[in-house]
Design a protein around this motif. Structure first.
Motif, PDB file in Angstrom:
ATOM      1  N   LEU A   6       0.898  -1.177  -0.299  1.00  0.00           N
ATOM      2  CA  LEU A   6      -0.290   0.213  -0.041  1.00  0.00           C
ATOM      3  C   LEU A   6       1.547   0.824   0.036  1.00  0.00           C
ATOM      4  N   PRO A   7       0.838   2.058  -1.029  1.00  0.00           N
ATOM      5  CA  PRO A   7       1.666   3.521  -0.724  1.00  0.00           C
ATOM      6  C   PRO A   7       1.200   4.405   0.981  1.00  0.00           C
ATOM      7  N   GLN A   8       2.921   4.609   1.429  1.00  0.00           N
ATOM      8  CA  GLN A   8       2.690   5.077   2.449  1.00  0.00           C
ATOM      9  C   GLN A   8       2.217   6.436   3.311  1.00  0.00           C
ATOM     10  N   LYS A   9       1.909   6.795   1.840  1.00  0.00           N
ATOM     11  CA  LYS A   9       1.743   8.125   2.271  1.00  0.00           C
ATOM     12  C   LYS A   9       0.160   8.079   2.535  1.00  0.00           C
ATOM     13  N   GLN A  10      -0.759   7.507   1.429  1.00  0.00           N
ATOM     14  CA  GLN A  10      -2.095   7.795   1.611  1.00  0.00           C
ATOM     15  C   GLN A  10      -2.269   6.410   3.143  1.00  0.00           C
ATOM     16  N   THR A  11      -1.474   5.719   2.885  1.00  0.00           N
ATOM     17  CA  THR A  11      -1.710   4.458   4.854  1.00  0.00           C
ATOM     18  C   THR A  11      -1.670   5.496   5.530  1.00  0.00           C
ATOM     19  N   ASN A  14      -4.879   7.140   6.647  1.00  0.00           N
ATOM     20  CA  ASN A  14      -5.349   6.510   7.059  1.00  0.00           C
ATOM     21  C   ASN A  14      -5.699   5.763   7.990  1.00  0.00           C
ATOM     22  N   ILE A  15      -4.413   5.914   8.456  1.00  0.00           N
ATOM     23  CA  ILE A  15      -4.216   5.481  10.179  1.00  0.00           C
ATOM     24  C   ILE A  15      -4.569   6.514  10.851  1.00  0.00           C
ATOM     25  N   GLU A  16      -4.484   7.836  10.824  1.00  0.00           N
ATOM     26  CA  GLU A  16      -4.437   8.832  11.594  1.00  0.00           C
ATOM     27  C   GLU A  16      -6.491   9.022  11.890  1.00  0.00           C
ATOM     28  N   LEU A  17      -6.607   8.445  10.173  1.00  0.00           N
ATOM     29  CA  LEU A  17      -8.262   8.576   9.822  1.00  0.00           C
ATOM     30  C   LEU A  17      -8.660   7.471  11.412  1.00  0.00           C
ATOM     31  N   LEU A  18      -8.255   5.871  10.899  1.00  0.00           N
ATOM     32  CA  LEU A  18      -8.153   5.354  12.022  1.00  0.00           C
ATOM     33  C   LEU A  18      -8.277   5.183  13.323  1.00  0.00           C
ATOM     34  N   LEU A  70      -2.374  -0.977  13.764  1.00  0.00           N
ATOM     35  CA  LEU A  70      -1.005  -1.948  13.861  1.00  0.00           C
ATOM     36  C   LEU A  70      -0.391  -2.607  12.591  1.00  0.00           C
ATOM     37  N   THR A  71      -1.620  -3.256  12.279  1.00  0.00           N
ATOM     38  CA  THR A  71      -1.523  -3.882  10.943  1.00  0.00           C
ATOM     39  C   THR A  71      -1.261  -3.095  10.345  1.00  0.00           C
ATOM     40  N   LEU A  72      -1.958  -2.151  10.006  1.00  0.00           N
ATOM     41  CA  LEU A  72      -0.772  -1.379   9.024  1.00  0.00           C
ATOM     42  C   LEU A  72       0.331   0.027   9.068  1.00  0.00           C
ATOM     43  N   GLY A  73       0.763  -0.156  10.187  1.00  0.00           N
ATOM     44  CA  GLY A  73       2.606  -0.018  10.143  1.00  0.00           C
ATOM     45  C   GLY A  73       2.566   1.291  11.462  1.00  0.00           C
ATOM     46  N   GLY A  74       1.149   1.494  11.831  1.00  0.00           N
ATOM     47  CA  GLY A  74       0.441   2.474  13.304  1.00  0.00           C
ATOM     48  C   GLY A  74       0.207   2.766  14.508  1.00  0.00           C
ATOM     49  N   THR A  75       0.295   3.577  15.066  1.00  0.00           N
ATOM     50  CA  THR A  75       0.361   3.437  16.299  1.00  0.00           C
ATOM     51  C   THR A  75      -0.968   3.938  17.389  1.00  0.00           C
ATOM     52  N   PRO A  76      -2.053   2.798  17.588  1.00  0.00           N
ATOM     53  CA  PRO A  76      -2.921   3.261  18.483  1.00  0.00           C
ATOM     54  C   PRO A  76      -3.129   4.280  18.888  1.00  0.00           C
ATOM     55  N   PHE A  77      -3.925   4.600  19.211  1.00  0.00           N
ATOM     56  CA  PHE A  77      -4.079   6.153  20.044  1.00  0.00           C
ATOM     57  C   PHE A  77      -4.169   5.355  21.513  1.00  0.00           C
ATOM     58  N   HIS A  78      -3.979   5.509  22.836  1.00  0.00           N
ATOM     59  CA  HIS A  78      -4.529   4.499  23.678  1.00  0.00           C
ATOM     60  C   HIS A  78      -4.645   5.655  25.509  1.00  0.00           C
TER      61      HIS A  78
END
Length: 154
Positions: A6-11, A14-18, A70-78
């Motif tokens: 998946l393209p890094q920038k758009q991913t 999407n992580i931010e939206l998630l 996490l799967t997309l390479g981000g860190t979930p807010f917690h």
């Protein structure tokens, strides 16, 4: 491209939206807990059980959303700080009335649907089928919940 193809920038977007969705789900979950604890009246037994069902379901969804981040390479807010900064839902405080409680749920679900549809659209643009599938499932589930709650309200 990232390891998932998946393209890094758009991913990253999407992580931010998630994470926004995750924040809103956390507030929705806590609202449901409060409604469950504080509901009063003739429909207490019916709604007490329904609200517990909904918060258990929300808790599972929260975990799924965080794991997708996490799967997309981000860190979930917690943290509660992150949740409140990124939340758009009304915080339902001291609600004891049955119809008012159900209206809070309907409005919350409608707001979650708006976020989920935005994520669905953006994930579709980059062929992120994992996120698309998750959003499709959430949307279907929540549309049915809204229908049922509106049927309750008459």
């Amino acid at each position: 491209m990232n390891i998932l193809g998946l393209p890094q920038k758009q991913t990253k977007e999407n992580i931010e939206l998630l994470n926004v969705l995750l924040s809103n789900f956390q507030v929705y979950y806590q609202n449901l807990r409060g409604l469950h604890w504080n509901i009063r009246g003739k429909r207490f037994f019916e709604l007490h059980v329904k609200f517990e069902e909904l918060y258990n379901q929300a808790q599972l969804r929260i975990d799924e959303i965080a794991e997708r981040v996490l799967t997309l390479g981000g860190t979930p807010f917690h943290t509660f700080d992150d949740y409140l900064k990124n939340n758009s839902l009304k915080v339902a405080k001291d609600i004891t009335n049955d119809e008012e409680a159900v209206e809070v749920i309907v409005k919350s679900l409608a707001s979650l649907l708006t976020i989920e549809r935005e994520i669905l659209e953006k994930a579709g643009e980059i062929n992120d089928e994992g996120t698309n599938s998750m959003m499709s499932d959430l949307i279907t589930e929540q549309e049915k919940d809204i229908w049922m709650m509106q049927a309750f309200l008459g």
